[in-house]
Design an enzyme around this catalytic site. Structure first.
Site, PDB file in Angstrom:
ATOM      1  N   HIS A  38       0.762  -1.248   0.000  1.00  0.00           N
ATOM      2  CA  HIS A  38       0.000   0.000   0.000  1.00  0.00           C
ATOM      3  C   HIS A  38       0.793   1.298   0.000  1.00  0.00           C
ATOM      4  CE1 HIS A  38      -3.673  -2.254   0.427  1.00  0.00           C
ATOM      5  NE2 HIS A  38      -3.198  -2.871   1.477  1.00  0.00           N
ATOM      6  N   HIS A 141      -3.468  -2.981   8.066  1.00  0.00           N
ATOM      7  CA  HIS A 141      -4.552  -3.206   7.103  1.00  0.00           C
ATOM      8  C   HIS A 141      -5.100  -1.862   6.671  1.00  0.00           C
ATOM      9  CE1 HIS A 141      -8.113  -4.860   5.202  1.00  0.00           C
ATOM     10  NE2 HIS A 141      -8.871  -4.094   5.968  1.00  0.00           N
TER      11      HIS A 141
END
Length: 150
Positions: A38, A141
């Site tokens: 990410h 996450h």
């Protein structure tokens, strides 16, 4: 002959232990996986937005040979430290922590219905706050994003 068998067994055990130790050092933590999947800071430049997604998804091993294409993935163009700072923010009702400021993001969404490689993605660039789940003070996450309030 018995000494040779003991030495060979000892050597085999030693090799197993060495390989196990090496495997342990290569194992990726949840935080490291979060960063790999990410965080792209500074943003990798490419010729076209769709090429960015296809290049980054492959380069960061988000999609891999023999596995289905990931339907969506977001890359954050901010430093890891800025995302770690989100973990010090109070969580919302769902337990997610939000970045105090908006950040540049590229969201890659799978084009079409075919989920098998080669994967084709559509890119969307936005400036949003990022929501993360944290573990031991580190983001693990990416839960979502939302636009800044106007």
């Amino acid at each position: 002959m018995a000494v040779g068998k003991v030495s060979m067994a000892g050597w085999a055990l030693c090799m197993v232990l060495v390989l196990a130790a090496l495997a342990g050092t290569v194992a990726e933590t949840r935080y490291e996986k979060f960063l790999r999947q990410h965080v792209d800071f500074p943003q990798t430049s490419t010729l076209a937005a769709h090429r960015y997604c296809e290049t980054m998804m492959a380069r960061r091993r988000v999609t891999a040979q023999g596995r289905p294409c990931k339907p969506t993935n977001t890359f954050v163009h901010a430093s890891a430290e800025e995302l770690v700072a989100a973990c010090s923010q109070a969580p919302d009702a769902k337990g997610f922590h939000s970045t105090p400021t908006s950040m540049a993001l590229t969201t890659c969404r799978l084009r079409g219905r075919d989920t098998h490689p080669p994967c084709a993605y559509r890119a969307r660039q936005v400036q949003h706050h990022v929501q993360v789940s944290c573990l031991n003070g580190l983001p693990v996450h990416l839960a979502g994003s939302y636009p800044p309030s106007q």
